[in-house]
Motif scaffolding. Structure first.
Motif, PDB file in Angstrom:
ATOM      1  N   UNK A   1       0.857  -1.182   0.000  1.00 53.26           N
ATOM      2  CA  UNK A   1       0.000   0.000   0.000  1.00 53.26           C
ATOM      3  C   UNK A   1       0.896   1.237   0.000  1.00 53.26           C
ATOM      4  N   UNK A   2       0.745   2.068  -1.033  1.00 56.29           N
ATOM      5  CA  UNK A   2       1.613   3.237  -1.155  1.00 56.29           C
ATOM      6  C   UNK A   2       1.503   4.143   0.065  1.00 56.29           C
ATOM      7  N   UNK A   3       0.326   4.155   0.716  1.00 52.14           N
ATOM      8  CA  UNK A   3       0.164   5.008   1.897  1.00 52.14           C
ATOM      9  C   UNK A   3       1.072   4.545   3.039  1.00 52.14           C
ATOM     10  N   UNK A   4       1.292   3.258   3.144  1.00 55.69           N
ATOM     11  CA  UNK A   4       2.189   2.741   4.179  1.00 55.69           C
ATOM     12  C   UNK A   4       3.632   3.109   3.841  1.00 55.69           C
ATOM     13  N   UNK A   5       3.982   2.987   2.571  1.00 52.71           N
ATOM     14  CA  UNK A   5       5.340   3.374   2.167  1.00 52.71           C
ATOM     15  C   UNK A   5       5.574   4.857   2.428  1.00 52.71           C
ATOM     16  N   UNK A   6       4.572   5.663   2.128  1.00 53.01           N
ATOM     17  CA  UNK A   6       4.693   7.100   2.387  1.00 53.01           C
ATOM     18  C   UNK A   6       4.784   7.384   3.882  1.00 53.01           C
ATOM     19  N   UNK A   7       3.998   6.662   4.674  1.00 56.90           N
ATOM     20  CA  UNK A   7       4.032   6.846   6.130  1.00 56.90           C
ATOM     21  C   UNK A   7       5.414   6.530   6.677  1.00 56.90           C
ATOM     22  N   UNK A   8       6.009   5.465   6.185  1.00 54.97           N
ATOM     23  CA  UNK A   8       7.359   5.105   6.624  1.00 54.97           C
ATOM     24  C   UNK A   8       8.340   6.204   6.254  1.00 54.97           C
ATOM     25  N   UNK A   9       8.232   6.715   5.029  1.00 55.23           N
ATOM     26  CA  UNK A   9       9.162   7.756   4.595  1.00 55.23           C
ATOM     27  C   UNK A   9       9.000   9.031   5.414  1.00 55.23           C
ATOM     28  N   UNK A  10       7.744   9.418   5.691  1.00 49.50           N
ATOM     29  CA  UNK A  10       7.519  10.621   6.502  1.00 49.50           C
ATOM     30  C   UNK A  10       8.022  10.441   7.939  1.00 49.50           C
TER      31      UNK A  10
END
Length: 201
Positions: A1-10
């Protein structure tokens, strides 16, 4: 899920990694290292918004994705001095948004095998110098064997193919700039930092 990848990056503070692991002797990098000045776009908020820490946004993305108490592991090899400390800093940073990261120490060959077999949650490796920007970026090409994360996006494939096949340097530069911006939002890989090197005078 791209939202999880983004959450990790943030949740990741790349400058903190540089300050603590590399003693300040590094720079935040995207998929192309800053030394590739002809091709690399600046790592700034416009191009790489997810590379700037935002814990509130990270938590909101996890909630939106329906992810609670996420437990994942990262594989890293003690053969390379920065890798285990980097993994440990990541562990501390992700804990701030409720992600439990287990650091798994492995032989370097085992890390590479797990990468090749796509047998990992997170896998900490590094890039060395490449003769062409396409070789750095093709890790996101859906049909390429080096696409360790099995990422697939028709837009990414289209941009990479356009950059790979054109003989127009300006058009190629634009394509690869668009690829880097897509890396910054889709996050098929999380790039962290480049180590500064010094030549003897």
């Amino acid at each position: 899920d791209v939202r999880v990848r983004q959450a990790i990056s943030y949740a990741i503070d790349r400058q903190e990694i540089i300050n603590t692991v590399l003693f300040g002797e590094g720079v935040v990098t995207g998929p192309l290292p800053p030394g590739e000045a002809e091709w690399a776009i600046p790592v700034n908020r416009e191009n790489f918004p997810t590379y700037y820490p935002d814990l509130a946004k990270s938590r909101a993305l996890l909630k939106e994705a329906g992810v609670n108490n996420l437990k994942i592991s990262i594989q890293a090899a003690p053969a390379y001095a920065p890798d285990i400390p980097t993994a440990q800093v990541l562990q501390s940073q992700l804990k701030r948004v409720g992600i439990e990261l287990e650091v798994t120490q492995m032989e370097w060959a085992a890390v590479l095998k797990a990468q090749r077999d796509r047998n990992f949650d997170l896998n900490l490796t590094f890039n060395t110098n490449r003769p062409d920007p396409d070789i750095y970026l093709s890790v996101a090409q859906s049909k390429y064997s080096v696409n360790w994360g099995s990422y697939a996006n028709p837009k990414m494939d289209e941009l990479l193919e356009r950059g790979r096949t054109t003989t127009d340097l300006a058009a190629r530069t634009r394509s690869y700039a668009d690829v880097q911006r897509l890396f910054a939002t889709e996050l098929p890989y999380l790039f962290l930092s480049g180590i500064k090197t010094y030549a003897p005078s």
